[in-house]
Every structure is written in C-alpha cells, then in structure tokens.
Design a protein around this motif. Structure first.
Motif, PDB file in Angstrom:
ATOM      1  N   ASP A   1       0.839  -1.192   0.000  1.00 59.15           N
ATOM      2  CA  ASP A   1       0.000   0.000   0.000  1.00 59.15           C
ATOM      3  C   ASP A   1       0.883   1.255   0.000  1.00 59.15           C
ATOM      4  O   ASP A   1       2.053   1.210   0.346  1.00 59.15           O
ATOM      5  CB  ASP A   1      -0.892  -0.010   1.244  1.00 59.15           C
TER       6      ASP A   1
ATOM      7  N   ASN B   1      -0.463  -0.137  -4.489  1.00 59.68           N
ATOM      8  CA  ASN B   1      -1.611   0.753  -4.538  1.00 59.68           C
ATOM      9  C   ASN B   1      -1.096   2.167  -4.679  1.00 59.68           C
ATOM     10  O   ASN B   1      -0.405   2.666  -3.791  1.00 59.68           O
ATOM     11  CB  ASN B   1      -2.453   0.614  -3.271  1.00 59.68           C
TER      12      ASN B   1
ATOM     13  N   MET C   1      -2.834  -0.887  -8.302  1.00 56.45           N
ATOM     14  CA  MET C   1      -4.260  -0.656  -8.089  1.00 56.45           C
ATOM     15  C   MET C   1      -4.488   0.846  -8.033  1.00 56.45           C
ATOM     16  O   MET C   1      -3.785   1.552  -7.316  1.00 56.45           O
ATOM     17  CB  MET C   1      -4.729  -1.281  -6.782  1.00 56.45           C
TER      18      MET C   1
ATOM     19  N   GLU D   1      -6.725   3.125  -6.498  1.00 54.51           N
ATOM     20  CA  GLU D   1      -7.724   3.037  -5.434  1.00 54.51           C
ATOM     21  C   GLU D   1      -8.951   3.897  -5.702  1.00 54.51           C
ATOM     22  O   GLU D   1     -10.072   3.533  -5.360  1.00 54.51           O
ATOM     23  CB  GLU D   1      -7.087   3.439  -4.102  1.00 54.51           C
TER      24      GLU D   1
END
Length: 230
Positions: free
Chosen positions: A116, A178, A195, A197
C-alpha cells in the motif's frame, strides 16, 4: 473470488479458508492470494504471531520522526492507538522482504505481495487538519524538512524496498502496489501492476476519465511481465 489481498492475521488464523488446501482454492484453484503490507500503518502493539514477530525486530529508529524526535502518528485506531510510519530509507527496506520470505512465503499461502501507499508523496501528512504530530524530520537531523525533500527520500526508500524484494523474493512471486488515481511512471520497472484506489469515484472527485484509463494503459505497457493490475 479471483483475487484476494489479506492481512497477516487472516493468513495466520484462517488457513482452512485461505491456505493452500483451503476452501477458497478448492472452489477456485486459480485464485491469487496476496499479502498486504502498509508502511504507513506500523502497529508495534500487535502481538499475534506474524505481525508480532516482525514488530519484535523493528527498532524505534526505523520509524519516521517529527522534529521533536517523536514517532510520527498516522492513523488513530478504534482502540485508541496510533499507527506509525516506517521510514523506508532505513534498513527496514531490507528487513521486511527477508522476514516475509522466511516466515510467510515458505508456507505457500500467498502468490504475491501487495504494497500500500506506493505513491510519490509523504509530505501531505504534514498538512493534515488537526495534525497530531509536529513537522516531519525524515532524515533525523532535528530540522523540519521541505515537502520536496520528504517526498524525494520517501520515493527512494520505496524504490529500495521494491528493489530488495526483487532480489529476495522468488521469481514466481507477484509484486503489485496501490498508487491512487494518477500515474507518472515513478515506479516503472519496480512493480508488476498497480491498483488505482480511486478508480470508481475518481471522475466524481474531478479526475478526467481518459487520464485515469491512460494511466492503466501505461502501467501495463511499462511494467515487467506478467502484468497484473487492479
């Protein structure tokens, strides 16, 4: 499910569901399971086996400090704790990949690691409303650092973390991150995918749809194979 991102306690405590012979893989043998890691959510009070083992070897000096020498507070939890931010410019960028390989990857529970906050900025933490910490001192010299310096050191630390993972993890392991809704190529070659988000609500928040989709295209074009984005 085709794709799951799980924290360590789910991987530890729910092997009958998420383990190599668990329910998920019995239903879908092709399901990919990823270990979740967030360098902004250090939880030194956690004592469960996997998190507790990592926390027990993380030194206080490996957390981002403010100008008072205190650990920078990030997220206030429901049980009245503050998560802490790992300073990726320290040796923790080597410790985490080694620990993950030794204690998690050897169990055959995961197909990849999901990082993340693989973004270009940490300085925004300085500008929060009701900031619980003093100004960031990311290089521990007792002086408040500029946004540019904070972000430069943060990005290099993240790159070091990802580079160390590339040399430590098996070649078959996926590594994705992310990175929010934008794309500028900062981490080209360091990840196999990202990703976004904010993808579902980015347009409502004012982002241009074509810009967001272009970012996904460029991620796939510039990341090493096999590419896997969310």
């Amino acid at each position: 499910w085709d794709f799951l991102v799980l924290n360590t306690w789910n991987l530890q405590d729910n092997t009958e569901v998420f383990g190599p012979a668990g329910t998920v893989r019995q239903i879908n043998p092709d399901c990919l399971v990823f270990l979740y890691f967030c360098p902004l959510d250090g939880t030194p009070w956690m004592s469960i086996k996997l998190d507790g083992g990592l926390n027990s070897i993380i030194e206080d000096a490996w957390y981002v400090k403010d100008i008072n020498g205190d650990n920078l507070k990030f997220f206030h939890t429901a049980d009245d704790q503050w998560t802490l931010i790992l300073n990726l410019s320290t040796v923790v960028n080597q410790v985490f990949p080694y620990y993950t390989k030794k204690h998690i990857l050897t169990t055959d529970r995961v197909d990849g690691v999901y990082y993340d906050w693989v973004n270009e900025s940490l300085s925004w933490v300085n500008h929060r409303q009701n900031n619980p910490s003093a100004a960031i001192d990311i290089d521990n010299d007792g002086i408040a650092d500029s946004d540019e310096k904070i972000d430069q050191i943060w990005v290099q630390g993240m790159k070091d973390l990802l580079t160390n993972g590339q040399s430590i993890y098996p070649d078959s392991l996926f590594v994705i991150g992310n990175g929010g809704s934008s794309y500028d190529g900062t981490y080209n070659g360091y990840l196999q995918g990202m990703m976004n988000e904010g993808f579902n609500n980015a347009v409502a928040a004012g982002w241009d749809w074509h810009y967001i989709v272009r970012g996904y295209y460029l991620q796939h074009k510039n990341q090493p194979e096999p590419v896997l984005s969310m």
